[in-house]
Design a protein around this motif. Structure first.
Motif, PDB file in Angstrom:
ATOM      1  N   ILE A  29       0.823  -1.210   0.000  1.00 50.44           N
ATOM      2  CA  ILE A  29       0.000   0.000   0.000  1.00 50.44           C
ATOM      3  C   ILE A  29       0.859   1.263   0.000  1.00 50.44           C
ATOM      4  O   ILE A  29       0.524   2.254  -0.652  1.00 50.44           O
ATOM      5  N   SER A  30       1.965   1.222   0.698  1.00 49.25           N
ATOM      6  CA  SER A  30       2.797   2.426   0.795  1.00 49.25           C
ATOM      7  C   SER A  30       3.503   2.774  -0.514  1.00 49.25           C
ATOM      8  O   SER A  30       4.026   3.871  -0.657  1.00 49.25           O
ATOM      9  N   SER A  31       3.490   1.856  -1.467  1.00 48.24           N
ATOM     10  CA  SER A  31       4.123   2.114  -2.763  1.00 48.24           C
ATOM     11  C   SER A  31       3.162   2.735  -3.782  1.00 48.24           C
ATOM     12  O   SER A  31       3.579   3.082  -4.887  1.00 48.24           O
ATOM     13  N   MET A  32       1.901   2.894  -3.410  1.00 46.06           N
ATOM     14  CA  MET A  32       0.889   3.343  -4.367  1.00 46.06           C
ATOM     15  C   MET A  32       0.886   4.857  -4.555  1.00 46.06           C
ATOM     16  O   MET A  32       1.174   5.607  -3.625  1.00 46.06           O
ATOM     17  N   ASN A  33       0.529   5.287  -5.768  1.00 45.55           N
ATOM     18  CA  ASN A  33       0.386   6.718  -6.052  1.00 45.55           C
ATOM     19  C   ASN A  33      -0.712   7.300  -5.176  1.00 45.55           C
ATOM     20  O   ASN A  33      -1.769   6.681  -5.006  1.00 45.55           O
ATOM     21  N   GLY A  34      -0.457   8.464  -4.623  1.00 43.71           N
ATOM     22  CA  GLY A  34      -1.446   9.144  -3.801  1.00 43.71           C
ATOM     23  C   GLY A  34      -1.462   8.713  -2.349  1.00 43.71           C
ATOM     24  O   GLY A  34      -2.163   9.305  -1.534  1.00 43.71           O
ATOM     25  N   TYR A  35      -0.682   7.705  -2.018  1.00 44.68           N
ATOM     26  CA  TYR A  35      -0.584   7.246  -0.634  1.00 44.68           C
ATOM     27  C   TYR A  35       0.174   8.284   0.191  1.00 44.68           C
ATOM     28  O   TYR A  35       1.186   8.807  -0.251  1.00 44.68           O
ATOM     29  N   ILE A  36      -0.337   8.562   1.413  1.00 43.31           N
ATOM     30  CA  ILE A  36       0.347   9.486   2.317  1.00 43.31           C
ATOM     31  C   ILE A  36       0.884   8.732   3.529  1.00 43.31           C
ATOM     32  O   ILE A  36       2.063   8.794   3.839  1.00 43.31           O
TER      33      ILE A  36
END
Length: 100
Positions: A29-36
């Motif tokens: 999940i932390s590698s996804m675009n838009g992830y904070i």
């Protein structure tokens, strides 16, 4: 910023295995675009109950970018078998913050 909030109920006796699997899946999940950011919290009153909070730049970063990705299929494979019942995912936007 959008906050994804999910109350998770993990099957009895699988909590330690779930927490370990979650730590591994966090890389997805932390590698996804838009992830904070994200955090997983364990309930102190109810065994096996967790709260997952994920911050995304936009709603679509989660609902389209992540949920419709091949990475989500791997996330699902690693984690979804732990849940009973299957959780409801809700999204929130900030209305008010008190800063000290």
């Amino acid at each position: 910023m959008i906050l994804e909030a999910v109350v998770l109920q993990v099957k009895k006796g699988m909590e330690a295995e779930y927490e370990k699997a979650f730590r591994g899946a966090s890389k997805i999940i932390s590698s996804m675009n838009g992830y904070i950011s994200h955090e997983l919290q364990r309930c102190m009153e109810v065994e096996g109950k967790y709260l997952l909070l994920v911050q995304w730049e936009t709603l679509e970063d989660h609902t389209v970018g992540f949920r419709q990705s091949t990475e989500y299929q791997e996330w699902k494979k690693r984690l979804h078998h732990f849940y009973d019942p299957f959780p409801t995912v809700e999204h929130f936007e900030k209305v008010y913050t008190l800063e000290s």
